[in-house]
Design an enzyme around this catalytic site. Structure first.
Site, PDB file in Angstrom:
ATOM      1  N   HIS A  31      52.891  -0.578  29.506  1.00  0.00           N
ATOM      2  CA  HIS A  31      53.359   0.691  30.068  1.00  0.00           C
ATOM      3  C   HIS A  31      53.102   1.853  29.115  1.00  0.00           C
ATOM      4  CE1 HIS A  31      56.008   3.223  32.589  1.00  0.00           C
ATOM      5  NE2 HIS A  31      56.332   3.786  31.440  1.00  0.00           N
TER       6      HIS A  31
ATOM      7  N   LYS B 192      51.860  15.836  36.871  1.00  0.00           N
ATOM      8  CA  LYS B 192      51.959  14.424  36.465  1.00  0.00           C
ATOM      9  C   LYS B 192      52.431  13.607  37.656  1.00  0.00           C
ATOM     10  CE  LYS B 192      52.195  10.880  33.584  1.00  0.00           C
ATOM     11  NZ  LYS B 192      53.032  10.940  32.379  1.00  0.00           N
TER      12      LYS B 192
ATOM     13  N   GLU C  76      53.805   9.600  38.392  1.00  0.00           N
ATOM     14  CA  GLU C  76      54.240   8.347  37.794  1.00  0.00           C
ATOM     15  C   GLU C  76      54.435   7.301  38.875  1.00  0.00           C
ATOM     16  OE1 GLU C  76      54.810   6.904  35.020  1.00  0.00           O
ATOM     17  OE2 GLU C  76      55.180   8.344  33.422  1.00  0.00           O
TER      18      GLU C  76
ATOM     19  N   HIS D  74      56.956   3.848  39.915  1.00  0.00           N
ATOM     20  CA  HIS D  74      58.204   3.121  39.649  1.00  0.00           C
ATOM     21  C   HIS D  74      58.294   1.976  40.644  1.00  0.00           C
ATOM     22  CE1 HIS D  74      62.248   3.896  37.498  1.00  0.00           C
ATOM     23  NE2 HIS D  74      61.287   3.808  36.612  1.00  0.00           N
ATOM     24  N   ASN D  75      57.358   1.031  40.495  1.00  0.00           N
ATOM     25  CA  ASN D  75      57.170   0.003  41.509  1.00  0.00           C
ATOM     26  C   ASN D  75      58.180  -1.145  41.415  1.00  0.00           C
ATOM     27  OD1 ASN D  75      54.928   1.566  42.136  1.00  0.00           O
ATOM     28  ND2 ASN D  75      53.542   0.299  40.928  1.00  0.00           N
TER      29      ASN D  75
ATOM     30  N   GLN E  50      67.974   1.533  36.695  1.00  0.00           N
ATOM     31  CA  GLN E  50      68.871   2.636  36.413  1.00  0.00           C
ATOM     32  C   GLN E  50      69.190   3.383  37.699  1.00  0.00           C
ATOM     33  OE1 GLN E  50      65.607   2.766  35.466  1.00  0.00           O
ATOM     34  NE2 GLN E  50      65.505   2.283  33.302  1.00  0.00           N
TER      35      GLN E  50
ATOM     36  N   SER F 111      68.648   4.745  29.605  1.00  0.00           N
ATOM     37  CA  SER F 111      69.561   5.624  30.331  1.00  0.00           C
ATOM     38  C   SER F 111      68.842   6.931  30.668  1.00  0.00           C
ATOM     39  CB  SER F 111      70.803   5.925  29.491  1.00  0.00           C
ATOM     40  OG  SER F 111      71.599   4.771  29.339  1.00  0.00           O
ATOM     41  N   GLN F 112      69.162   7.452  31.830  1.00  0.00           N
ATOM     42  CA  GLN F 112      68.429   8.589  32.378  1.00  0.00           C
ATOM     43  C   GLN F 112      68.941   9.937  31.849  1.00  0.00           C
ATOM     44  OE1 GLN F 112      65.708   7.952  34.985  1.00  0.00           O
ATOM     45  NE2 GLN F 112      66.005   6.296  33.531  1.00  0.00           N
TER      46      GLN F 112
ATOM     47  N   SER G 261      49.667   0.967  36.574  1.00  0.00           N
ATOM     48  CA  SER G 261      50.702  -0.049  36.772  1.00  0.00           C
ATOM     49  C   SER G 261      49.978  -1.327  37.143  1.00  0.00           C
ATOM     50  CB  SER G 261      51.673   0.382  37.877  1.00  0.00           C
ATOM     51  OG  SER G 261      52.601  -0.659  38.170  1.00  0.00           O
TER      52      SER G 261
END
Length: 963
Positions: free
Chosen positions: A224, A294, A296, A298-299, A453, A524-525, A753
């Site tokens: 990643h 950008k 991204e 998040h699969n 999360q 943590s977000q 990914s």
């Protein structure tokens, strides 16, 4: 004292309906209504508050008396049988946090809050019903558990004090088998070569690593973070040509190389600012501002917990923009989803896999809630369906931002403070963490946030406001987000050229009990890390306090070349930065590409053209996504020019979105995308070429300048340890280079990914389709000249731009007829850029009333969409005049998906201007627009192939996902 506020709907019980429908879907029964009689939601409140205090909170904050009733009682006081769903301890609960904040504002003595959902049903359930209802409908075991009967607990506390113990990993004496076992047991995801490199390093320094040192190396060297496959050495054996090609760094020699070649050609006119060097790509916009973009993925988190996975996927890419340069302001979001069909039979679900309908609902809600709550418009996207995405959905989230031209770069200076801003740190997303017991308990040492999360958009909105104010006041010198790996990634990357010393006990925590390693690698977000000059810290802290955003000094950046971590004065890590970032051994892989064996196209046409058109319009990948789009706020910030839905009733499919980044300026930005994985089954090279072509033609169709269009790549692939799967990836990257250079569209950012693989129902290995998403960001010189795809009025001429070929391979006609094989669509690298430039010139000159690109379903679908979006009919009698279509069947003329094609509507007086704009390029008049609300298309022999009412075509398009 623990109080419970239970809230029930007064009218329609939508949650009960959802649960019953989902149970019936999974069981092929109609018994959900017998198992769930009603639903409720609520909160548990712990503190020294009276019943009157709890009642006040319910009346003033929690319950809407117009549509809800509220009941306040001591927890566990109900005698009614219920199934209560609670988040597992340690899972982020943003609603509970908001309630707690409100309690503090109201000065109510509440120490802890937890939310719940509650369902009321019969006292006894059969084992099969209980299994489906509890495990697949009411709760997601990844983040929730169910309490049957009254909820009783002493308190809601989540943590107990941590007793420090430095952990050393005995690494130096292990043999190869021991190294492999250590990597597997510790979920480090490091290969034997990588573990050997780590072992060799620590033998040289004469000691074993601490646990946090090993975790830091594993995070930094992960696929990643380091993209080690695409940056590794790959030798491709291409059985198409018999050639063998070796790439020392695939990304550098294909995608990166394309951008370098384009920038060199542009010379002094280079409009790229920062590419592949920061959290997002940056390009020039106007004299004062740049744009950032950008996308991204998040699969895997979205497969485990769709809402939380998608929610934090969007939150993460928004933070990427906040962490670009000295901080960009997000101006719009995009999303692209790939699901299995929502009508898939539950009998085909592998063990533990969520039904695609549930995944779809959760993912859409997650993106919706984060974007809407942050006040960022979601303006563009796509949704694709294929059974191969069943256990591995793809969730792409993108954000565009604007940044002052003088704030596009950052620099960490020795002596700067390491400052954490935003959310607190918990066990969210720590790999290998175990879930807690199925009861509310004070045994908080077992607390775990699990692998997923849950985001808190309100916290991130406050963080964004602080960051942008601090940027403009010059309060920090560098910034990045806490993404994968948390502080480990953020501090490690920021201090890579210098060094850093961090006191982990200084990090604000969500609850007690976290070890130093958990603090360091927690995901943590809503957290950002800033490099702050000491003289600016007091002013930054005051700003954060004023905006109710937490900030803490964790340490300093030092010119030592080392990463040093301490906990309560104890050194727990001392790593060489050079080894951490440059010590990973290069991966060496072999790949091969063999074209698929020729497959007969199938029997002659079995569907009449009108029936084929209706079926394609109703295909899940083509049909209206209005159910999704309407959930997103695409008007917030007031800059949306071309909306995601357009036309006379604002329900037609826009090609791309256009926004005004600077309100009051007529300069705009167009955002579009291209993705067509079905072509990869025939040829991944041409799949990639068509994805780039589609992304560019989408933004060109609304008015973007193709010579000022940048693109992004997102590779989502199967098991790249398989040489054939890796070979398809190499061929795709080669196409990215060739097409980007030919089109003059530089790649400015990207993400991959890999290893999206899962076990099927019978244990077989299944890979997702080879999927490349290409996103485009085009500059629009004047948004007042933008056009949309809906037909505007009767009496105009219809033109087709571009060459039509017999390219039905991978087409949607084949999908609805069950055919395979055929010629895959191919781009013309010489002609395509000229066509794009001509379309842009015609739009800029005001010659075009509407414009729509030809993609899924070819010409027939494009004409139908334009007609029913505008409520204007059309007669098309010029199929035989289509450029390049000599000798083609009418079926190919109607449904070919050849790239670089558009349908243009123009007034009759524009004919001469269009002829001049497209001189030497393929352009043909094929029909006219009419007042009658119907579409007629004649074949080459003059017979009507399609004669359909617009209302019927629109109904076929809107019905499938009218949820």
């Amino acid at each position: 004292m623990l109080w419970e506020v239970e809230i029930r709907p007064l009218g329609r019980d939508g949650e009960r309906e959802r649960v019953c429908d989902e149970f019936d879907l999974l069981t092929h029964a109609q018994r959900g209504g017998d198992l769930v009689a009603a639903s409720a939601r609520g909160v548990l409140l712990e503190g020294e508050l009276t019943e009157a205090d709890a009642a006040r909170l319910a009346a003033e904050v929690l319950v809407d008396p117009l549509i809800e009733s509220g009941l306040v009682r001591a927890a566990g006081g109900s005698s009614e049988l219920a199934y209560t769903v609670l988040l597992k301890p340690g899972v982020m609960d943003p609603v509970a946090q908001t309630v707690l904040d409100v309690c503090r504002m109201l000065k109510l003595p509440v120490a802890a809050v937890r939310t719940f959902r509650r369902y009321f049903g019969p006292p006894e359930l059969s084992s099969p019903d209980r299994d489906v209802l509890f495990r697949k409908v009411l709760a997601n075991d990844a983040i929730e558990h169910i309490v049957v009967g009254p909820v009783r607990a002493d308190h809601l506390g989540l943590g107990s004090a941590y007793s420090f113990q430095r952990v050393t990993v005995p690494l130096r004496g292990l043999d190869d088998a021991g190294l492999v076992k250590l990597s597997k047991d510790g979920m480090l995801a490091l290969t034997l070569d990588e573990m050997t490199a780590v072992q060799r390093h620590f033998r040289e320094v004469g000691r074993d690593p601490s646990d946090v040192e090993l975790e830091t190396i594993a995070q930094t060297w992960s696929e990643h973070c380091s993209h080690k496959t695409l940056k590794g050495t790959i030798t491709l054996t291409d059985h198409t040509t018999g050639e063998t090609r070796t790439y020392k760094n695939l990304l550098k020699e294909t995608v990166f190389a394309a951008t370098q070649a384009i920038r060199q050609k542009l010379g002094d006119d280079d409009w790229c600012v920062s590419v592949f060097a920061d959290n997002a790509g940056v390009v020039k916009f106007d004299d004062a501002n740049h744009l950032c973009f950008k996308v991204e993925t998040h699969n895997h988190p979205s497969a485990i917990e769709p809402y939380g996975g998608a929610n934090t996927g969007l939150g993460g890419v928004v933070r990427d923009l906040l962490g670009t340069g000295l901080g960009a302001r997000p101006i719009c979001n995009t999303d692209v989803f790939c699901f299995a069909p929502p009508d898939l039979s539950p009998d085909n679900l592998p063990q533990g896999v969520l039904h695609p309908r549930r995944v779809m609902h959760g993912v859409v809600a997650g993106v919706r809630d984060y974007g809407n709550r942050m006040g960022i418009p979601t303006v563009n996207g796509a949704v694709l369906f294929d059974e191969r995405y069943l256990a591995n959905p793809l969730v792409f989230c993108g954000t565009v931002g604007i940044i002052p031209a003088d704030k596009a770069f950052k620099q960490v200076h020795p002596g700067d403070l390491v400052v954490a801003v935003g959310g607190r740190t918990g066990r969210d997303g720590i790999h290998g963490a175990t879930f807690s017991s199925l009861e509310l308990t004070h045994e908080s040492e077992t607390v775990s946030g699990g692998a997923v999360q849950i985001g808190n958009a309100i916290t991130e909105k406050k963080v964004a406001d602080v960051i942008l104010q601090a940027r403009d006041r010059g309060l920090f010198s560098a910034i990045t987000d806490c993404g994968a790996g948390g502080f480990s990634s953020a501090v490690g990357e920021m201090g890579a050229e210098l060094g850093a010393a961090v006191d982990l006990d200084a990090a604000p925590l969500k609850y007690d009990g976290l070890s130093y390693t958990e603090i360091w690698i927690s995901e943590s977000q809503e957290r950002m890390v800033l490099s702050v000059p000491p003289a600016k810290w007091a002013e930054l802290k005051a700003l954060c306090d004023a905006e109710d955003v937490e900030a803490a000094v964790l340490g300093t950046f030092e010119a030592t070349g080392r990463l040093k971590l301490r906990f309560n004065g104890n050194e727990v890590a001392d790593l060489d930065m050079h080894f951490l970032h440059d010590g990973r051994p290069t991966q060496v892989r072999s790949a091969e590409y063999t074209p698929p064996a020729p497959v007969a196209t199938g029997a002659p046409q079995t569907l009449a053209p009108q029936e084929a058109l209706t079926r394609i319009l109703g295909h899940y990948s083509v049909c209206s996504k209005e159910w999704i789009v309407r959930q997103y706020d695409h008007e917030v910030q007031g800059g949306s020019v071309v909306k995601p839905l357009v036309g006379v009733k604002n329900d037609g499919p826009s090609d791309a979105a256009v926004v005004m980044p600077v309100l009051g300026s007529w300069t705009g930005a167009a955002v579009g995308c291209g993705v067509n994985p079905q072509y990869a089954d025939l040829d991944p090279y041409h799949m990639a070429a068509c994805a780039i072509d589609e992304a560019v033609r989408n933004v060109v169709a609304v008015g973007a300048d193709p010579s000022r269009t940048a693109i992004l790549d997102n590779f989502c692939w199967g098991n790249v340890n398989d040489p054939k799967v890796l070979g398809a990836l190499v061929r795709t990257a080669e196409a990215c280079h060739d097409v980007a250079v030919a089109y003059g569209t530089p790649f400015i950012s990207g993400k991959d990914s890999l290893n999206n693989t899962y076990a099927g129902k019978h244990g077989e290995r299944l890979d997702i389709p080879s999927t490349l998403l290409v996103s485009a960001l085009g500059r629009v010189p004047d948004v007042r000249k933008c056009v949309t795809m809906d037909l505007k009025e009767p009496g105009n001429d219809l033109y087709v731009v571009g060459l039509t070929r017999d390219e039905l391979g991978g087409s949607h006609l084949h999908l609805v007829t069950g055919r395979s094989g055929g010629g895959v669509p191919k781009v013309d690298l010489q002609q395509a850029p000229k066509v794009f430039a001509a379309v842009h010139r015609a739009i800029a000159d005001g010659l075009v009333r509407s414009c729509h690109d030809l993609s899924e379903g070819g010409l027939a679908v494009a004409l139908a969409e334009m007609a029913f979006a505008g409520g204007v009919g059309a007669d098309v009698t010029g199929l035989s005049h289509l450029p390049g279509a000599d000798g083609l069947t009418d079926e190919a003329r109607l449904f070919s998906e050849s790239p670089t094609r558009f349908v243009i509507e123009a007034k009759p007086g524009a004919a001469a201007g269009l002829a001049a704009a497209f001189a030497g390029l393929p352009l043909a008049k094929v029909g006219v627009t009419l007042a009658e609300p119907r579409l007629r298309v004649a074949g080459a022999g003059g017979e009507w192939l399609i004669w359909a009412k617009l209302a019927e075509l629109k109904e076929a398009w809107q019905k499938p996902l009218r949820w």
